[in-house]
Design a protein around this motif. Structure first.
Motif, PDB file in Angstrom:
ATOM      1  N   ASP A 160       0.800  -1.112  -0.171  1.00 59.22           N
ATOM      2  CA  ASP A 160      -0.009  -0.061  -0.037  1.00 59.22           C
ATOM      3  C   ASP A 160       0.810   1.044   0.056  1.00 59.22           C
ATOM      4  O   ASP A 160       0.527   2.222  -0.461  1.00 59.22           O
ATOM      5  CB  ASP A 160      -1.028   0.072   1.129  1.00 59.22           C
ATOM      6  N   PHE A 161       1.935   1.309   0.816  1.00 57.09           N
ATOM      7  CA  PHE A 161       2.890   2.339   0.626  1.00 57.09           C
ATOM      8  C   PHE A 161       4.396   1.727   1.232  1.00 57.09           C
ATOM      9  O   PHE A 161       4.298   0.576   1.436  1.00 57.09           O
ATOM     10  CB  PHE A 161       2.502   3.418   1.488  1.00 57.09           C
ATOM     11  N   TYR A 162       5.320   2.547   1.114  1.00 53.60           N
ATOM     12  CA  TYR A 162       6.670   2.385   1.850  1.00 53.60           C
ATOM     13  C   TYR A 162       6.852   3.176   2.676  1.00 53.60           C
ATOM     14  O   TYR A 162       6.705   4.569   2.701  1.00 53.60           O
ATOM     15  CB  TYR A 162       7.700   2.388   0.261  1.00 53.60           C
ATOM     16  N   GLU A 166      12.389   2.596   2.720  1.00 51.88           N
ATOM     17  CA  GLU A 166      11.681   1.937   1.619  1.00 51.88           C
ATOM     18  C   GLU A 166      11.544   0.542   1.749  1.00 51.88           C
ATOM     19  O   GLU A 166      11.593  -0.216   0.761  1.00 51.88           O
ATOM     20  CB  GLU A 166      12.915   2.217   0.588  1.00 51.88           C
ATOM     21  N   GLN A 167      11.016   0.167   2.775  1.00 52.32           N
ATOM     22  CA  GLN A 167      10.255  -1.104   3.022  1.00 52.32           C
ATOM     23  C   GLN A 167       8.966  -1.068   2.682  1.00 52.32           C
ATOM     24  O   GLN A 167       8.208  -0.150   3.273  1.00 52.32           O
ATOM     25  CB  GLN A 167      10.822  -1.605   4.563  1.00 52.32           C
ATOM     26  N   PRO A 168       8.228  -2.339   2.061  1.00 57.01           N
ATOM     27  CA  PRO A 168       7.096  -2.195   1.979  1.00 57.01           C
ATOM     28  C   PRO A 168       5.903  -2.337   3.026  1.00 57.01           C
ATOM     29  O   PRO A 168       6.369  -3.067   4.226  1.00 57.01           O
ATOM     30  CB  PRO A 168       6.717  -3.407   0.989  1.00 57.01           C
ATOM     31  N   CYS A 169       4.898  -1.587   3.152  1.00 56.69           N
ATOM     32  CA  CYS A 169       3.970  -1.861   4.063  1.00 56.69           C
ATOM     33  C   CYS A 169       2.442  -2.000   3.684  1.00 56.69           C
ATOM     34  O   CYS A 169       2.180  -1.793   2.468  1.00 56.69           O
ATOM     35  CB  CYS A 169       3.919  -0.624   5.008  1.00 56.69           C
ATOM     36  N   LYS A 170       1.839  -2.672   4.283  1.00 57.27           N
ATOM     37  CA  LYS A 170       0.562  -3.200   3.993  1.00 57.27           C
ATOM     38  C   LYS A 170      -0.681  -2.644   5.022  1.00 57.27           C
ATOM     39  O   LYS A 170      -0.186  -2.877   6.103  1.00 57.27           O
ATOM     40  CB  LYS A 170       0.422  -4.486   3.620  1.00 57.27           C
ATOM     41  N   HIS A 171      -1.763  -2.268   4.716  1.00 57.12           N
ATOM     42  CA  HIS A 171      -2.895  -2.112   5.933  1.00 57.12           C
ATOM     43  C   HIS A 171      -3.673  -3.264   5.830  1.00 57.12           C
ATOM     44  O   HIS A 171      -3.940  -3.939   4.715  1.00 57.12           O
ATOM     45  CB  HIS A 171      -3.720  -1.015   5.239  1.00 57.12           C
ATOM     46  N   VAL A 172      -3.618  -3.898   7.107  1.00 59.77           N
ATOM     47  CA  VAL A 172      -4.465  -5.134   7.297  1.00 59.77           C
ATOM     48  C   VAL A 172      -5.618  -4.731   8.440  1.00 59.77           C
ATOM     49  O   VAL A 172      -5.032  -4.537   9.497  1.00 59.77           O
ATOM     50  CB  VAL A 172      -3.686  -6.423   7.679  1.00 59.77           C
ATOM     51  N   ASN A 174      -7.203  -2.483  10.742  1.00 58.48           N
ATOM     52  CA  ASN A 174      -7.007  -1.262  11.304  1.00 58.48           C
ATOM     53  C   ASN A 174      -5.503  -1.342  11.986  1.00 58.48           C
ATOM     54  O   ASN A 174      -5.053  -0.370  12.497  1.00 58.48           O
ATOM     55  CB  ASN A 174      -7.719  -1.230  12.617  1.00 58.48           C
ATOM     56  N   ARG A 175      -4.537  -2.290  11.409  1.00 58.14           N
ATOM     57  CA  ARG A 175      -3.064  -2.249  11.678  1.00 58.14           C
ATOM     58  C   ARG A 175      -2.252  -1.870  10.436  1.00 58.14           C
ATOM     59  O   ARG A 175      -2.748  -2.293   9.201  1.00 58.14           O
ATOM     60  CB  ARG A 175      -2.796  -3.646  12.414  1.00 58.14           C
ATOM     61  N   THR A 176      -1.240  -1.359  10.506  1.00 59.81           N
ATOM     62  CA  THR A 176      -0.121  -1.036   9.465  1.00 59.81           C
ATOM     63  C   THR A 176       1.095  -2.112   9.601  1.00 59.81           C
ATOM     64  O   THR A 176       1.404  -2.104  10.849  1.00 59.81           O
ATOM     65  CB  THR A 176       0.224   0.173   9.360  1.00 59.81           C
ATOM     66  N   LEU A 177       1.226  -2.861   8.781  1.00 59.08           N
ATOM     67  CA  LEU A 177       2.450  -4.006   8.918  1.00 59.08           C
ATOM     68  C   LEU A 177       3.425  -3.385   7.865  1.00 59.08           C
ATOM     69  O   LEU A 177       3.066  -3.329   6.606  1.00 59.08           O
ATOM     70  CB  LEU A 177       1.885  -5.411   8.488  1.00 59.08           C
ATOM     71  N   CYS A 178       4.629  -3.619   8.412  1.00 59.46           N
ATOM     72  CA  CYS A 178       5.712  -3.248   7.378  1.00 59.46           C
ATOM     73  C   CYS A 178       6.787  -4.283   7.723  1.00 59.46           C
ATOM     74  O   CYS A 178       6.899  -4.850   9.009  1.00 59.46           O
ATOM     75  CB  CYS A 178       6.411  -1.855   7.865  1.00 59.46           C
ATOM     76  N   THR A 179       7.485  -4.732   6.703  1.00 62.89           N
ATOM     77  CA  THR A 179       8.541  -5.508   6.695  1.00 62.89           C
ATOM     78  C   THR A 179       9.988  -4.848   7.425  1.00 62.89           C
ATOM     79  O   THR A 179       9.987  -3.944   7.429  1.00 62.89           O
ATOM     80  CB  THR A 179       8.935  -5.980   5.558  1.00 62.89           C
ATOM     81  N   GLU A 180      10.761  -5.725   7.994  1.00 64.21           N
ATOM     82  CA  GLU A 180      11.963  -5.454   8.612  1.00 64.21           C
ATOM     83  C   GLU A 180      11.701  -4.427   9.771  1.00 64.21           C
ATOM     84  O   GLU A 180      12.790  -3.990  10.185  1.00 64.21           O
ATOM     85  CB  GLU A 180      12.820  -4.574   7.676  1.00 64.21           C
ATOM     86  N   GLY A 181      10.606  -4.625  10.578  1.00 63.53           N
ATOM     87  CA  GLY A 181      10.472  -3.823  11.660  1.00 63.53           C
ATOM     88  C   GLY A 181      10.774  -2.270  11.206  1.00 63.53           C
ATOM     89  O   GLY A 181      10.946  -1.508  12.202  1.00 63.53           O
ATOM     90  N   GLY A 182      10.172  -1.924  10.306  1.00 59.52           N
ATOM     91  CA  GLY A 182      10.715  -0.464   9.819  1.00 59.52           C
ATOM     92  C   GLY A 182       9.490   0.523  10.439  1.00 59.52           C
ATOM     93  O   GLY A 182       8.421   0.306  11.249  1.00 59.52           O
ATOM     94  N   ARG A 183       9.584   1.823  10.324  1.00 64.15           N
ATOM     95  CA  ARG A 183       8.611   2.832  10.981  1.00 64.15           C
ATOM     96  C   ARG A 183       7.498   2.572  10.320  1.00 64.15           C
ATOM     97  O   ARG A 183       7.347   2.514   9.121  1.00 64.15           O
ATOM     98  CB  ARG A 183       9.544   4.011  11.012  1.00 64.15           C
ATOM     99  N   GLN A 184       6.176   3.054  11.218  1.00 59.54           N
ATOM    100  CA  GLN A 184       5.018   3.276  10.562  1.00 59.54           C
ATOM    101  C   GLN A 184       4.638   4.506  10.367  1.00 59.54           C
ATOM    102  O   GLN A 184       4.952   5.513  10.839  1.00 59.54           O
ATOM    103  CB  GLN A 184       4.020   2.490  11.485  1.00 59.54           C
TER     104      GLN A 184
END
Length: 184
Positions: A160-162, A166-172, A174-184
């Motif tokens: 959904d966004f980075y 520059e790690q990908p994030c997805k809205h699931v 009401n939560r935002t999940l990002c790989t690599e423990g990136g910032r939200q």
């Protein structure tokens, strides 16, 4: 038949010094920025590869910055010489400065033709050897020289966004999940 101008204008030493200073300063800034981008883009790549991160971003164009780092010292030295003496840098073939100049340019050409491409190929082979595959879904629009590699098919998704890393994030939900423990 060539015609010579009626008047011959000698080069201004002040203008020559100004141009030499500007060239040296611009090259120094580009060299420092290249070293920064290499440290920011390439060095973390090896860390992610060694710790088997789920997603590894490979900025292939950044490997060419190695050439800028190798040419910067000689261009800065020659520019300082030109700025200080108001004449071009032309050392005698027996001097150490001539060898430094020749070796710097040889290293720059070698880094453009052999070192940078070989390093990019070795990184790619290392990624394949560790079980990574390229994921086209993760590509950011306009980032043709940046390839996202995943070691698990679940990480290959349309984000959904980075985040700022520059790690990908997805809205699931009401939560935002990002790989690599990136910032939200």
């Amino acid at each position: 038949m060539t015609t010579e101008p009626a008047e011959f204008h000698e080069r201004s030493p002040h203008l020559f010094r100004l141009m030499a200073f500007a060239t040296g300063l611009a090259t120094l800034i580009l060299g420092i920025l290249s070293a920064y981008w290499l440290a920011r883009d390439i060095l973390p790549l090896f860390g992610r590869l060694l710790r088997d991160a789920p997603i590894v971003v490979t900025p292939y164009l950044a490997f060419m910055l190695i050439a800028m780092c190798t040419v910067t010292p000689i261009v800065v030295v020659t520019s300082l010489h030109a700025c200080w003496r108001a004449q071009k840098f032309d050392p005698s073939p027996q001097s150490r400065m001539f060898r430094f100049q020749r070796n710097s340019y040889k290293l720059t050409v070698w880094s453009m033709i052999f070192i940078s491409p070989a390093l990019a190929v070795l990184v790619t082979l290392g990624l394949w050897a560790k079980g990574y595959t390229p994921c086209q879904k993760l590509l950011i629009s306009g980032s043709a020289w940046r390839v996202y590699w995943v070691n698990d098919a679940r990480y290959c998704f349309k984000p959904d966004f980075y985040n700022s890393d520059e790690q990908p994030c997805k809205h699931v939900g009401n939560r935002t999940l990002c790989t690599e423990g990136g910032r939200q």
